[in-house]
Design an enzyme around this catalytic site. Structure first.
Site, PDB file in Angstrom:
ATOM      1  N   TYR A 166      37.186  42.956  45.395  1.00 51.09           N
ATOM      2  CA  TYR A 166      36.937  43.054  43.940  1.00 51.09           C
ATOM      3  C   TYR A 166      37.493  44.370  43.406  1.00 51.09           C
ATOM      4  CZ  TYR A 166      34.331  43.646  39.564  1.00 51.09           C
ATOM      5  OH  TYR A 166      33.996  43.872  38.251  1.00 51.09           O
TER       6      TYR A 166
ATOM      7  N   SER B 180      37.297  47.687  35.349  1.00 50.65           N
ATOM      8  CA  SER B 180      35.951  48.094  35.795  1.00 50.65           C
ATOM      9  C   SER B 180      35.985  49.577  36.147  1.00 50.65           C
ATOM     10  CB  SER B 180      35.579  47.292  37.053  1.00 50.65           C
ATOM     11  OG  SER B 180      34.422  47.839  37.652  1.00 50.65           O
TER      12      SER B 180
END
Ligand SMILES: NC(=O)c1ccc[n+]([C@@H]2O[C@H](COP(=O)([O-])OP(=O)(O)OC[C@H]3O[C@@H](n4cnc5c(N)ncnc54)[C@H](OP(=O)(O)O)[C@@H]3O)[C@@H](O)[C@H]2O)c1
Length: 257
Positions: free
Chosen positions: A153, A140
């Site tokens: 996360y 990400s």
């Protein structure tokens, strides 16, 4: 990466980026095997994409993962590409007064970090026997610049990026290419309840899945090993990948894997 005539095993193929990549690979003449926990969705997607196949898989279960990897390799010995895409994103706050649920922490770390590591471990020996072997990890843009509302996360994605750098070097002599896809904010089902679909006041919104998939395919075809898309390119550049790569080479040069 050659974008046709591969046999591709994808985790998290029931929605969003995994489904988008799976369908795009399918349309380009690859045998695609999707996985995920929701069997109804897996069935529907395979029905809409004749020839696509599926296995039910929860990547947080080590036993299931090993069984599915073994069965997939037996049934599809031509598997030469594995895409670790499954992921979840949980909002949490470590400030005093907020509850931290250990089960939720475990679920996020197991899905996003241990999952891809175990997927790689389950397939590497097989991949090393196949022409055009490729392992793809989906990280990400938040691996490079964390977003405060998703602290765990972002930590799992930073860890995926760091692990991928090492894995790429360790697998070079086995001729397994290791690619990292670094998505920006993309319109999918990812996210905790309450996560906005866009933030107009900040002029920010997600990239469409179609645009993301199209750009990702173009970048994969170009042979890139670190495929940062859209705004994720800016976030990755903020961490200056060139500087990191130079430092990475320098600290690793004296050591054998
Ligand atoms: N969308 C974004 O803005 C964005 C940005 C950067 C990175 N990413 C990354 O892209 C990847 C795909 O996310 P997405 O945006 O496409 O989200 P999504 O639409 O929610 O898809 C997530 C996929 O992961 C699967 N999954 C979740 N937990 C799993 C588990 N325990 N075992 C097996 N499969 C599991 C889900 O399938 P089942 O529920 O059927 O198991 C689903 O197919 C993730 O790694 C995410 O972190 C997304």
């Amino acid at each position: 990466m050659q974008l046709h005539d591969n046999t591709i095993f994808i985790t998290g193929g029931t929605s969003g980026i995994g489904k988008g990549l799976a369908e795009s690979f399918h349309q380009r003449g690859n045998q695609v095997i999707i996985t995920g926990r929701r069997e109804e969705r897996l069935k529907e997607i395979c029905q809409s994409n004749p020839g696509m196949r599926y296995f039910v898989l929860d990547v947080t279960s080590r036993e299931t993962l090993q069984t599915v990897a073994r069965k997939a390799i037996e049934e599809f010995p031509a598997i030469n590409c594995v895409v670790s895409n499954a992921g979840i994103q949980i909002r949490c706050n470590f400030a005093p007064g907020n509850a931290i649920d250990d089960h939720v922490l475990q679920q996020e770390i197991d899905t996003n970090l241990l999952g891809p590591i175990r997927v790689a471990a389950a397939f590497i020996a097989h991949l090393a026997t196949r022409p055009g072997a490729t392992l793809v990890n989906v990280s990400s843009g938040l691996a490079f610049v964390p977003m405060v509302r998703f602290p765990v996360y972002c930590a799992t994605k930073a860890a995926i990026h760091a692990w991928t750098l090492s894995l790429r070097e360790q697998l070079r002599s086995a001729s397994v290419r290791v690619i990292e896809i670094v998505p920006p904010w993309v319109a999918t089902e990812l996210g905790s309840p309450g996560t906005p679909a866009s933030i107009p006041s900040a002029g920010r919104g997600p990239m469409s899945l179609e645009a993301f998939v199209a750009e990702t395919m173009k970048e994969l075809e170009s042979g890139a090993e670190e495929v940062a898309i859209g705004d994720a390119r800016r976030l990755a550049a903020a961490a200056s990948p060139d500087t990191v790569k130079k430092a990475f080479s320098a600290i690793n040069a004296p050591w054998v894997t």
